[in-house]
Design an enzyme around this catalytic site. Structure first.
Site, PDB file in Angstrom:
ATOM      1  N   ASN A  11     -26.433  21.153 -45.103  1.00  0.00           N
ATOM      2  CA  ASN A  11     -26.805  21.937 -44.782  1.00  0.00           C
ATOM      3  C   ASN A  11     -25.062  23.231 -44.153  1.00  0.00           C
ATOM      4  OD1 ASN A  11     -27.277  24.008 -42.822  1.00  0.00           O
ATOM      5  ND2 ASN A  11     -28.121  22.522 -41.084  1.00  0.00           N
ATOM      6  N   LYS A  13     -24.977  25.303 -42.325  1.00  0.00           N
ATOM      7  CA  LYS A  13     -24.912  25.891 -41.214  1.00  0.00           C
ATOM      8  C   LYS A  13     -24.206  27.706 -41.344  1.00  0.00           C
ATOM      9  CE  LYS A  13     -25.922  21.235 -39.096  1.00  0.00           C
ATOM     10  NZ  LYS A  13     -25.909  20.562 -37.440  1.00  0.00           N
ATOM     11  N   HIS A  96     -35.267  24.448 -38.309  1.00  0.00           N
ATOM     12  CA  HIS A  96     -34.285  23.383 -37.668  1.00  0.00           C
ATOM     13  C   HIS A  96     -34.166  22.826 -36.463  1.00  0.00           C
ATOM     14  CE1 HIS A  96     -29.154  21.226 -36.802  1.00  0.00           C
ATOM     15  NE2 HIS A  96     -30.382  20.882 -38.672  1.00  0.00           N
ATOM     16  N   GLU A  98     -31.671  23.644 -34.729  1.00  0.00           N
ATOM     17  CA  GLU A  98     -30.706  24.761 -33.984  1.00  0.00           C
ATOM     18  C   GLU A  98     -31.092  26.390 -33.792  1.00  0.00           C
ATOM     19  OE1 GLU A  98     -27.221  23.702 -36.532  1.00  0.00           O
ATOM     20  OE2 GLU A  98     -26.755  21.999 -35.211  1.00  0.00           O
ATOM     21  N   GLU A 166     -34.315  14.504 -37.952  1.00  0.00           N
ATOM     22  CA  GLU A 166     -33.652  14.453 -37.622  1.00  0.00           C
ATOM     23  C   GLU A 166     -33.560  14.703 -35.951  1.00  0.00           C
ATOM     24  OE1 GLU A 166     -30.878  16.733 -40.825  1.00  0.00           O
ATOM     25  OE2 GLU A 166     -31.666  18.645 -39.240  1.00  0.00           O
ATOM     26  N   GLY A 172     -24.592  16.437 -34.959  1.00  0.00           N
ATOM     27  CA  GLY A 172     -23.230  16.886 -34.613  1.00  0.00           C
ATOM     28  C   GLY A 172     -22.400  16.173 -33.911  1.00  0.00           C
ATOM     29  N   SER A 211     -25.354  13.315 -37.651  1.00  0.00           N
ATOM     30  CA  SER A 211     -24.206  12.821 -38.381  1.00  0.00           C
ATOM     31  C   SER A 211     -24.575  11.376 -39.281  1.00  0.00           C
ATOM     32  CB  SER A 211     -24.124  11.761 -36.898  1.00  0.00           C
ATOM     33  OG  SER A 211     -23.776  12.350 -36.079  1.00  0.00           O
ATOM     34  N   GLY A 232     -25.660  17.384 -41.796  1.00  0.00           N
ATOM     35  CA  GLY A 232     -24.739  18.346 -42.161  1.00  0.00           C
ATOM     36  C   GLY A 232     -23.184  19.037 -41.827  1.00  0.00           C
ATOM     37  N   GLY A 233     -21.946  18.380 -40.853  1.00  0.00           N
ATOM     38  CA  GLY A 233     -20.631  18.144 -40.908  1.00  0.00           C
ATOM     39  C   GLY A 233     -20.165  17.397 -42.389  1.00  0.00           C
TER      40      GLY A 233
HETATM   41  P1  PGA Z   1     -25.001  16.225 -38.696  1.00  0.00           P
HETATM   42  O1  PGA Z   1     -25.936  17.139 -38.556  1.00  0.00           O
HETATM   43  O2  PGA Z   1     -25.147  15.981 -39.919  1.00  0.00           O
HETATM   44  O3  PGA Z   1     -23.744  17.944 -38.707  1.00  0.00           O
HETATM   45  O4  PGA Z   1     -24.910  15.609 -37.723  1.00  0.00           O
HETATM   46  C1  PGA Z   1     -27.208  17.461 -39.534  1.00  0.00           C
HETATM   47  C2  PGA Z   1     -27.718  18.658 -39.377  1.00  0.00           C
HETATM   48  O5  PGA Z   1     -28.405  19.679 -38.608  1.00  0.00           O
HETATM   49  O6  PGA Z   1     -28.650  18.677 -40.468  1.00  0.00           O
END
Ligand code: PGA
Length: 247
Positions: A11, A13, A96, A98, A166, A172, A211, A232-233
């Site tokens: 993802n 983002k 998600h 967010e 999640e 993050g 993470s 994500g990251g």
């Molecule tokens: P992250 O994000 O791997 O950066 O923690 C995961 C996500 O929000 O899908």
């Protein structure tokens, strides 16, 4: 137990300009010999068509991060599932945390978006997860069960739906739940989906997200009822994303 094919979905983002195509191309070439794991990248809407064209015949599918519930109409600034299918997406992440936080999306909204993804012939990746306060209050399991009950529409199948757990506090932050905590939630989600959808629930894939990185992916993916990850990251760099896929 039904064999569920592993999926590692990235993802991106609100990250990635057009030049990020080079990173995606590196993922495509690096993934050529990965056979036991499905891969997907969900970039911004603007990159979906270009990435999907590049990915044709390759091992990395292209998804999107959101959609509107309607197919078309007077909804300024929104993008429909049909538009994403037309651009070459094969899945849409919905619900998600967010989006639930930044855009006030409720379980009801998320459910409608999952149905929109199906209507366009795409897979819905439905996200759930508790906040830190909810976990501290001992409510993690009940929150996740409530979100699944409210966000997963009738008609969910092993083919059209993926669930991503999640925990909001792990996204993050570099923090992850213990392996025992991940197992507890994933076992409960699996049981809930089997109770509601029978054999289809048995085959529904459950991703862990929050993470995930090359250093912890193998341990997390080894947990029963964890069928891969939503990343994500660490999905922004080909090297990290591919290392996670090989974990
Ligand atoms: P992250 O994000 O791997 O950066 O923690 C995961 C996500 O929000 O899908």
């Amino acid at each position: 137990m039904t064999q569920r094919r592993r999926l590692v979905a990235g993802n991106w983002k609100m990250n990635g300009l057009r030049a990020a195509r080079a990173e995606f191309d590196a993922m495509l070439s690096g993934a050529a010999d990965i056979a036991d794991c499905e891969l997907m990248i969900a970039p911004s809407f603007l990159l979906v068509a270009d990435f999907a064209a590049a990915a044709k015949g390759g091992k990395v599918a292209v998804g999107a991060q959101d959609c509107h519930a309607k197919a078309s109409g007077a909804h300024t600034g929104d993008v429909s599932a049909e538009m994403l299918a037309d651009a070459g997406a094969s899945a849409i992440i919905v619900g998600h945390s967010e989006r639930r936080t930044d855009h006030g999306e409720t379980d009801e909204t998320v459910k409608a978006k999952a149905e929109a993804a199906w209507r366009a012939g795409l897979t819905a990746i439905i996200c759930v997860g508790e906040t830190e306060g909810e976990r501290d209050a001992g409510q993690a399991l009940s929150v996740v069960e409530r979100q699944i009950a409210g966000s997963v529409p009738e008609g969910a199948t092993a083919a059209n739906t993926v669930i991503a757990y999640e925990p909001v506090w792990a996204i993050g932050t570099g923090r992850t739940p213990t392996i025992a905590d991940i197992k507890e939630i994933h076992d409960a989600m699996h049981a809930q989906l089997v109770a509601r959808f029978g054999g289809e629930g048995e085959g529904m894939r459950l991703l862990y997200g929050g993470s995930v990185k090359p250093g912890n992916a193998a341990e997390i993916f080894a947990v029963e009822n964890v069928d891969g990850g939503l990343v994500g990251g660490a999905s922004l760099k080909a090297e990290d994303f591919l290392a996670i896929a090989r974990a």
